[in-house]
Design a protein around this motif. Structure first.
Motif, mmCIF file in Angstrom:
data_model
loop_
_atom_site.group_PDB
_atom_site.id
_atom_site.type_symbol
_atom_site.label_atom_id
_atom_site.label_comp_id
_atom_site.label_asym_id
_atom_site.label_seq_id
_atom_site.Cartn_x
_atom_site.Cartn_y
_atom_site.Cartn_z
ATOM 1 N N ASN A 1 21.838 9.213 -18.277
ATOM 2 C CA ASN A 1 22.572 8.673 -17.123
ATOM 3 C C ASN A 1 21.611 8.043 -16.118
ATOM 4 O O ASN A 1 21.901 6.980 -15.550
ATOM 5 C CB ASN A 1 23.385 9.774 -16.450
ATOM 6 N N LEU B 1 20.432 4.644 -17.576
ATOM 7 C CA LEU B 1 21.459 3.603 -17.640
ATOM 8 C C LEU B 1 22.012 3.220 -16.284
ATOM 9 O O LEU B 1 22.718 2.214 -16.156
ATOM 10 C CB LEU B 1 22.592 4.049 -18.569
ATOM 11 N N SER B 2 21.701 4.005 -15.257
ATOM 12 C CA SER B 2 22.191 3.662 -13.917
ATOM 13 C C SER B 2 21.610 2.329 -13.446
ATOM 14 O O SER B 2 22.177 1.655 -12.590
ATOM 15 C CB SER B 2 21.811 4.767 -12.922
ATOM 16 N N GLY C 1 21.185 -0.158 -15.523
ATOM 17 C CA GLY C 1 21.646 -1.143 -16.482
ATOM 18 C C GLY C 1 20.969 -0.994 -17.822
ATOM 19 O O GLY C 1 19.996 -0.247 -17.977
ATOM 20 N N GLU D 1 21.357 -2.656 -22.284
ATOM 21 C CA GLU D 1 22.186 -3.234 -23.340
ATOM 22 C C GLU D 1 22.132 -2.438 -24.634
ATOM 23 O O GLU D 1 23.078 -2.459 -25.413
ATOM 24 C CB GLU D 1 21.733 -4.672 -23.619
ATOM 25 N N VAL E 1 27.785 7.390 -24.170
ATOM 26 C CA VAL E 1 27.528 5.973 -23.920
ATOM 27 C C VAL E 1 28.805 5.162 -24.083
ATOM 28 O O VAL E 1 29.117 4.282 -23.267
ATOM 29 C CB VAL E 1 26.421 5.454 -24.868
ATOM 30 N N ALA F 1 31.182 5.889 -20.945
ATOM 31 C CA ALA F 1 30.760 5.532 -19.593
ATOM 32 C C ALA F 1 30.103 4.154 -19.483
ATOM 33 O O ALA F 1 30.034 3.596 -18.384
ATOM 34 C CB ALA F 1 29.793 6.590 -19.062
ATOM 35 N N TYR F 2 29.631 3.621 -20.608
ATOM 36 C CA TYR F 2 28.897 2.353 -20.538
ATOM 37 C C TYR F 2 29.404 1.454 -21.664
ATOM 38 O O TYR F 2 28.795 1.367 -22.740
ATOM 39 C CB TYR F 2 27.389 2.600 -20.664
ATOM 40 N N VAL G 1 27.252 -1.169 -23.788
ATOM 41 C CA VAL G 1 25.957 -0.711 -24.301
ATOM 42 C C VAL G 1 26.104 -0.211 -25.735
ATOM 43 O O VAL G 1 27.007 0.579 -26.041
ATOM 44 C CB VAL G 1 25.373 0.404 -23.411
#
Length: 566
Positions: A510, A513-514, A516, A518, A540, A543-544, A547
């Motif tokens: 987390n 990835l906060s 950013g 890919e 992933v 929440a993203y 990605v």
């Protein structure tokens, strides 16, 4: 970084000194190489000194590892440690300066090991060891020249002789005496004065003595504590004790000027003392820069000659020469090993990578890289990296160390490979996941520089993390951890301290990835919990949304989990 000071010399102090000396020479290596003008301006004195100390440090670590693996859990004696240090330096000595440094360490070991199984020695023992070191090194050189590392060693021993007190006091005195002697080398040797530098071999010894001071005092002496390295011009040295760092140059300890012999010949030799005495006379007649160090049946022979074959034949007559290395000064194939011939046409380009586990080794190999396996607690030496570069058999090589701690080792290996005529680019990857990113954009068909820039950019754009188990209580940037805690390190610093591997990994992911990303790369170690990859992949996806995730199995890699975010 400061460490706990010590007032006496024991096995642990020897281990610390070797490690600090290796680090110091790693920092100074390129600068020492750049001022290498005597006896031959071949630009490798710093690299040779680094490789010599690396071999000594590796031998000491092996002694400690043997005791730590033993049933009694004991520790080596001072004699054990110094003998290992001296033997490691002897078998790994490179060049004139490295060979002389090996004899300096051997001279110290002869004194320090004389007390048998004594646990430690104090200032008096260190004084005697430094004196024996300087005297024995001078005797090992066929024709000693002032203004070289021999002068610096003698001055260090003289200064130590006049010091009263513990090891810290003696080491400081020796260091200061060495610095003063180094600053004076251009006045003693015309080739140094013409080049406007001091002696490189002597400068390397100053770095080793600075490490000795740091071993006892807990911090490096202020004279060398400059953030941008050391000064190399003579005028900078003249004010050395006003705060400037001493300059460097290249002197080894034997004769030699421009236009000297064409070849440098080095080999290890198994022979009796009487045979070595005859060998010295034979080699002295063949060339110059003759240094023969060792004893007890094992010797390291170094000489500059025009007839390399005759120098090797002289060794055969004396005993059994091996690890023979012949350098043709100025030739593109310098440092080629005797009898080594290419068995196939060289490829244009290759990638050599250090990998932490068998699983990643397979992945890198499938991608076309030549790999060097770094087992937990066993980082590869520069010699292993050089062998891998040779094994890749390419004109151009991209080297991926994949570990911040290997930067100096990899740089020394790259420099040695370049001396063999191989074009090497070192990309300072700090983790195997950065290496994966670099390898993913590697295109052998591109121009070399373009390929290196692309790979460097991909590696630099990849944040890296690892999840490991704390081995002991320690202070971290995230607070105090206890042995057995789960640590999440982001870009080399502890960011999370937890009790559960999966929860810690989620927290680390987390954080990464906060900012950013890919693509997430997960590399699982053998001890990673079952289902952790699926749990992280699900996290992933939830929440993203934009990605992607890719998972590899790294095998026995030390860390429970490696994470990369591009």
């Amino acid at each position: 970084m400061a460490h706990a000071p010590q007032t006496f010399l024991d096995a642990l102090a020897v281990r610390t000194w070797c490690g600090l000396a290796l680090t110091a020479l790693g920092r100074a290596r390129e600068e020492i190489d750049a001022i290498n003008v005597y006896p031959v301006a071949d630009g490798d004195t710093g690299t040779n000194l680094y490789l010599t100390v690396e071999s000594a440090a590796t031998a000491v670590e092996a002694v400690f590892a043997g005791y730590e693996a033993g049933a009694d859990g004991g520790a080596p004696s001072l004699a054990d440690a110094v003998r290992a240090m001296a033997h490691g330096a002897l078998i790994g000595a490179r060049g004139n300066s490295g060979t002389i440094l090996a004899q300096l360490l051997r001279g110290m070991a002869q004194v320090l090991a004389a007390e048998g199984r004594a646990a430690h020695t104090g200032g008096e023992g260190l004084r005697l060891a430094l004196r024996r070191a300087a005297d024995s090194a001078r005797l090992a050189v066929a024709h000693p020249v002032e203004g070289t590392v021999l002068s610096v060693a003698s001055a260090a021993a003289d200064a130590a002789d006049g010091a009263e007190g513990d090891c810290t006091t003696v080491a400081r005195a020796a260091y200061r005496g060495a610095c003063e002697a180094l600053a004076a080398t251009p006045a003693q040797l015309a080739v140094l004065a013409r080049a406007g530098v001091v002696d490189a071999g002597g400068r390397g010894l100053v770095a080793v003595l600075a490490a000795l001071v740091e071993t006892f005092a807990g911090e490096a002496p202020a004279l060398l504590a400059t953030p941008d390295g050391t000064h190399t011009r003579v005028e900078a040295v003249s004010g050395a004790f006003d705060g400037a760092a001493p300059a460097e140059s290249c002197a080894d300890g034997a004769d030699g000027e421009d236009g000297g012999p064409a070849f440098e010949v080095i080999y290890l030799l198994e022979a009796e003392d009487t045979a070595v005495a005859r060998l010295r006379r034979r080699l002295d007649a063949l060339g110059d820069s003759l240094v023969v160090v060792g004893g007890d049946g094992l010797w390291n022979v170094h000489v500059h000659v025009d007839d390399a074959g005759a120098a090797v034949e002289a060794g055969v007559e004396a005993g059994r020469p091996y690890r023979i290395r012949i350098t043709h000064f100025g030739a593109g194939d310098a440092h080629a090993r005797v009898g080594e011939r290419p068995l196939r046409e060289r490829a244009q380009r290759a990638v050599v990578a250090v990998v932490p586990g068998e699983g990643l080794a397979g992945l890198y190999t499938e991608a076309g890289a030549t790999t060097v396996l770094a087992r937990p607690g066993e980082p590869p030496a520069s010699g292993e990296l050089v062998e891998a570069v040779r094994r890749a058999h390419a004109r151009e090589v991209v080297l991926l160390p994949n570990d911040a701690e290997l930067r100096h080792t990899a740089a020394a290996a790259a420099e040695q490979a370049r001396a063999e005529g191989i074009r090497v680019a070192l990309i300072p990857t700090r983790s195997a996941v950065q290496g994966i990113a670099a390898l993913a954009v590697h295109e052998p068909g591109r121009r070399f520089d373009e390929d290196v820039v692309s790979m460097t950019s991909a590696a630099g754009a990849t944040r890296h993390a690892e999840v490991v188990v704390a081995e002991r209580q320690s202070w971290t940037m995230a607070g105090i951890c206890q042995a057995g805690d789960i640590l999440g390190l982001v870009d080399g610093d502890v960011a999370v301290i937890g009790a559960d591997v999966t929860e810690t990994a989620v927290s680390v992911l987390n954080r990464m990835l906060s900012a950013g990303g890919e693509l997430v790369t997960l590399v699982l170690g053998d001890d990673a919990p079952e289902g952790i990859a699926e749990h992280l992949e699900a996290r992933v996806r939830e929440a993203y949304l934009a990605v992607d995730t890719v998972v590899y199995r790294g095998g026995r890699q030390g860390a429970l989990l490696l994470i990369g975010v591009e």
